[in-house]
Scaffold this motif. Structure first.
Motif, PDB file in Angstrom:
ATOM      1  N   LEU A  83       0.821  -1.199   0.000  1.00 57.28           N
ATOM      2  CA  LEU A  83       0.000   0.000   0.000  1.00 57.28           C
ATOM      3  C   LEU A  83       0.860   1.255   0.000  1.00 57.28           C
ATOM      4  N   PRO A  84       0.406   2.309  -0.664  1.00 58.24           N
ATOM      5  CA  PRO A  84       1.172   3.567  -0.650  1.00 58.24           C
ATOM      6  C   PRO A  84       1.254   4.137   0.753  1.00 58.24           C
ATOM      7  N   GLY A  85       2.436   4.577   1.125  1.00 57.87           N
ATOM      8  CA  GLY A  85       2.628   5.180   2.443  1.00 57.87           C
ATOM      9  C   GLY A  85       2.815   4.194   3.570  1.00 57.87           C
ATOM     10  N   HIS A  86       2.888   2.897   3.249  1.00 52.09           N
ATOM     11  CA  HIS A  86       3.073   1.873   4.275  1.00 52.09           C
ATOM     12  C   HIS A  86       4.314   1.047   3.952  1.00 52.09           C
ATOM     13  N   SER A  87       5.168   0.860   4.918  1.00 50.26           N
ATOM     14  CA  SER A  87       6.314  -0.022   4.729  1.00 50.26           C
ATOM     15  C   SER A  87       5.856  -1.462   4.911  1.00 50.26           C
ATOM     16  N   GLY A  88       6.563  -2.367   4.291  1.00 54.46           N
ATOM     17  CA  GLY A  88       6.173  -3.756   4.389  1.00 54.46           C
ATOM     18  C   GLY A  88       4.921  -4.030   3.571  1.00 54.46           C
ATOM     19  N   SER A  89       4.242  -5.119   3.893  1.00 50.73           N
ATOM     20  CA  SER A  89       3.059  -5.514   3.126  1.00 50.73           C
ATOM     21  C   SER A  89       2.008  -6.094   4.058  1.00 50.73           C
ATOM     22  N   PHE A  90       0.793  -6.195   3.527  1.00 46.77           N
ATOM     23  CA  PHE A  90      -0.331  -6.772   4.253  1.00 46.77           C
ATOM     24  C   PHE A  90      -0.750  -8.066   3.556  1.00 46.77           C
ATOM     25  N   GLY A  91      -1.196  -9.026   4.345  1.00 42.48           N
ATOM     26  CA  GLY A  91      -1.772 -10.217   3.755  1.00 42.48           C
ATOM     27  C   GLY A  91      -3.167  -9.911   3.235  1.00 42.48           C
ATOM     28  N   GLY A  92      -3.643 -10.750   2.339  1.00 41.23           N
ATOM     29  CA  GLY A  92      -4.984 -10.528   1.826  1.00 41.23           C
ATOM     30  C   GLY A  92      -5.451 -11.679   0.969  1.00 41.23           C
ATOM     31  N   MET A  93      -6.715 -11.604   0.582  1.00 42.79           N
ATOM     32  CA  MET A  93      -7.250 -12.545  -0.413  1.00 42.79           C
ATOM     33  C   MET A  93      -7.939 -11.718  -1.482  1.00 42.79           C
ATOM     34  N   LEU A  94      -7.751 -12.160  -2.717  1.00 42.57           N
ATOM     35  CA  LEU A  94      -8.212 -11.379  -3.865  1.00 42.57           C
ATOM     36  C   LEU A  94      -9.118 -12.228  -4.727  1.00 42.57           C
ATOM     37  N   ASN A  95     -10.217 -11.625  -5.162  1.00 42.44           N
ATOM     38  CA  ASN A  95     -11.141 -12.317  -6.061  1.00 42.44           C
ATOM     39  C   ASN A  95     -11.130 -11.659  -7.436  1.00 42.44           C
ATOM     40  N   ILE A  96     -10.968 -12.493  -8.451  1.00 42.32           N
ATOM     41  CA  ILE A  96     -11.098 -12.054  -9.839  1.00 42.32           C
ATOM     42  C   ILE A  96     -12.327 -12.751 -10.402  1.00 42.32           C
ATOM     43  N   GLY A  97     -13.278 -11.978 -10.916  1.00 41.02           N
ATOM     44  CA  GLY A  97     -14.465 -12.617 -11.469  1.00 41.02           C
ATOM     45  C   GLY A  97     -15.610 -11.647 -11.650  1.00 41.02           C
ATOM     46  N   SER A  98     -16.772 -12.191 -11.881  1.00 41.84           N
ATOM     47  CA  SER A  98     -17.943 -11.370 -12.225  1.00 41.84           C
ATOM     48  C   SER A  98     -18.983 -11.298 -11.115  1.00 41.84           C
ATOM     49  N   ARG A  99     -18.630 -11.729  -9.908  1.00 38.11           N
ATOM     50  CA  ARG A  99     -19.537 -11.672  -8.763  1.00 38.11           C
ATOM     51  C   ARG A  99     -20.861 -12.393  -9.077  1.00 38.11           C
ATOM     52  N   PRO A 100     -20.847 -13.680  -9.418  1.00 36.95           N
ATOM     53  CA  PRO A 100     -22.079 -14.369  -9.843  1.00 36.95           C
ATOM     54  C   PRO A 100     -23.145 -14.449  -8.757  1.00 36.95           C
ATOM     55  N   THR A 101     -22.746 -14.480  -7.494  1.00 35.61           N
ATOM     56  CA  THR A 101     -23.737 -14.545  -6.409  1.00 35.61           C
ATOM     57  C   THR A 101     -24.625 -13.308  -6.412  1.00 35.61           C
ATOM     58  N   PHE A 102     -24.077 -12.182  -6.871  1.00 36.36           N
ATOM     59  CA  PHE A 102     -24.822 -10.920  -6.899  1.00 36.36           C
ATOM     60  C   PHE A 102     -25.309 -10.568  -8.308  1.00 36.36           C
ATOM     61  N   GLY A 103     -25.201 -11.527  -9.232  1.00 38.04           N
ATOM     62  CA  GLY A 103     -25.696 -11.288 -10.574  1.00 38.04           C
ATOM     63  C   GLY A 103     -24.817 -10.396 -11.425  1.00 38.04           C
ATOM     64  N   GLY A 104     -23.543 -10.317 -11.077  1.00 34.92           N
ATOM     65  CA  GLY A 104     -22.635  -9.458 -11.835  1.00 34.92           C
ATOM     66  C   GLY A 104     -22.280 -10.056 -13.179  1.00 34.92           C
ATOM     67  N   LYS A 105     -21.790  -9.201 -14.081  1.00 36.77           N
ATOM     68  CA  LYS A 105     -21.394  -9.649 -15.419  1.00 36.77           C
ATOM     69  C   LYS A 105     -19.970  -9.232 -15.773  1.00 36.77           C
ATOM     70  N   ASP A 106     -19.610  -8.011 -15.417  1.00 37.12           N
ATOM     71  CA  ASP A 106     -18.278  -7.510 -15.759  1.00 37.12           C
ATOM     72  C   ASP A 106     -17.231  -8.053 -14.798  1.00 37.12           C
ATOM     73  N   VAL A 107     -16.002  -8.235 -15.301  1.00 37.46           N
ATOM     74  CA  VAL A 107     -14.907  -8.730 -14.480  1.00 37.46           C
ATOM     75  C   VAL A 107     -14.461  -7.654 -13.499  1.00 37.46           C
ATOM     76  N   THR A 108     -14.336  -8.040 -12.247  1.00 36.21           N
ATOM     77  CA  THR A 108     -13.840  -7.148 -11.207  1.00 36.21           C
ATOM     78  C   THR A 108     -12.638  -7.784 -10.514  1.00 36.21           C
ATOM     79  N   ILE A 109     -11.842  -6.929  -9.885  1.00 41.07           N
ATOM     80  CA  ILE A 109     -10.697  -7.383  -9.081  1.00 41.07           C
ATOM     81  C   ILE A 109     -10.878  -6.777  -7.697  1.00 41.07           C
ATOM     82  N   GLU A 110     -11.159  -7.610  -6.714  1.00 42.06           N
ATOM     83  CA  GLU A 110     -11.462  -7.136  -5.364  1.00 42.06           C
ATOM     84  C   GLU A 110     -10.524  -7.807  -4.364  1.00 42.06           C
ATOM     85  N   VAL A 111      -9.878  -7.003  -3.534  1.00 41.29           N
ATOM     86  CA  VAL A 111      -8.947  -7.573  -2.574  1.00 41.29           C
ATOM     87  C   VAL A 111      -9.368  -7.198  -1.151  1.00 41.29           C
TER      88      VAL A 111
END
Length: 315
Positions: free
Chosen positions: A232-260
């Motif tokens: 992250l900008p302004g932060h030393s080191g890094s943070f753990g996380g999980m990232l989803n790439i996809g269209s959010r099918p549970t919510f009826g999405g269509k376009d590809v999103t990248i959410e972390v």
């Protein structure tokens, strides 16, 4: 490392040993080739040089071609700076350059402008108009121009592993992050700008930073959930996380999103650029029967992401 952007006034005084290529990803095979160059330069008391391009040649030759890049030019130069090379020369690839014969390129650019004394190239490297000329032609032209043309030995990592930019792209397209990282020799990384999303993750206890795919400029791996490390900008080191790439099918999405979902972080990241390193794939994307079922799965995903992070050996 010095970086030179070639123009018609470029004329290097110091003789060099060099190689040429697009070097997308600067993977292990690339670094092996560059190691051959730096070793030969040291033995000959010459400067070591890598010649690369500011855009993929096919973008110039095919107007509708959109490359799936592993690295931006800026990131490629950063990776090249870590190889021990003395200088990187960046060529602005144009239709005029694409029309040059191999001999004219070797004469004008390598011989006259870059003062190259030895050229070391990979077994599958071709340059010049149409790419129709080959290694034996380069040797012949080199003798006329005073450039010693040599083929680099093949990179053989063992275990039947084939390392190439195309192979890395194939692995990313399959979501095989571990194998892609092994080919690269480092963790695959992409960056983008955080934009406003749909706030669905926040409502179920997993707030996300939404990376605008249009700002990424690199190949996006296969749809699915990944364990990542987030810078992250302004932060030393890094943070753990999980990232989803996809269209959010549970919510009826269509376009590809990248959410972390960034672990143990609270803050506003809108319009800021963040970078994520892909450590491993947790699962494919799928549609859940309810929001509650999705939330339960995300809790399990986090545990798996933490396990991957705790057992990842950084390359």
């Amino acid at each position: 490392m010095e970086t030179t952007y070639l123009d018609r006034n470029t004329c290097l005084k110091q003789p060099c040993v060099g190689t040429i290529g697009f070097f997308d990803g600067v993977h292990r095979g690339h670094r092996f080739l560059i190691g051959c160059v730096t070793s030969a330069a040291k033995d000959s008391d010459l400067q070591s040089v890598v010649i690369t391009f500011d855009k993929h040649p096919r973008q110039v030759l095919q107007s509708d071609y959109v490359p799936q890049l592993l690295t931006t030019t800026e990131e490629k130069l950063q990776l090249l700076s870590e190889t021990g090379i003395d200088r990187v020369v960046v060529l602005h690839f144009t239709p005029e350059m694409a029309a040059m014969s191999a001999f004219d390129f070797m004469d004008t650019v390598l011989h006259r402008q870059l003062n190259m004394r030895k050229l070391i190239i990979g077994y599958d490297n071709h340059f010049g108009q149409g790419g129709n000329e080959g290694f034996s032609d380069y040797i012949r032209y080199g003798k006329e121009l005073g450039i010693d043309v040599k083929a680099a030995p093949p990179f053989e990592p063992g275990g039947g592993v084939h390392v190439s930019s195309s192979q890395v792209r194939r692995l990313l397209a399959e979501g095989d992050i571990v194998s892609a990282n092994q080919c690269l020799g480092y963790t695959y990384t992409l960056g983008g700008t955080v934009t406003h999303g749909f706030a669905e993750g926040r409502r179920i206890g997993f707030p996300t930073a939404n990376i605008d795919p249009q700002t990424v400029g690199q190949m996006i791996p296969a749809a699915g959930v990944y364990a990542v490390s987030v810078m992250l900008p302004g932060h030393s080191g890094s943070f753990g996380g999980m990232l989803n790439i996809g269209s959010r099918p549970t919510f009826g999405g269509k376009d590809v999103t990248i959410e972390v979902n960034i672990f143990d972080f609270i803050g506003n990241l809108y319009e800021q650029k963040l970078r994520v390193e892909f450590l491993g794939r947790i699962r494919s994307e799928r549609k859940f029967s309810s929001v509650e079922a999705l939330a339960a799965q995300l809790a399990d995903d986090r545990l798996k992401a933490e396990t991957i992070m705790n057992h990842t050996t950084f390359l």
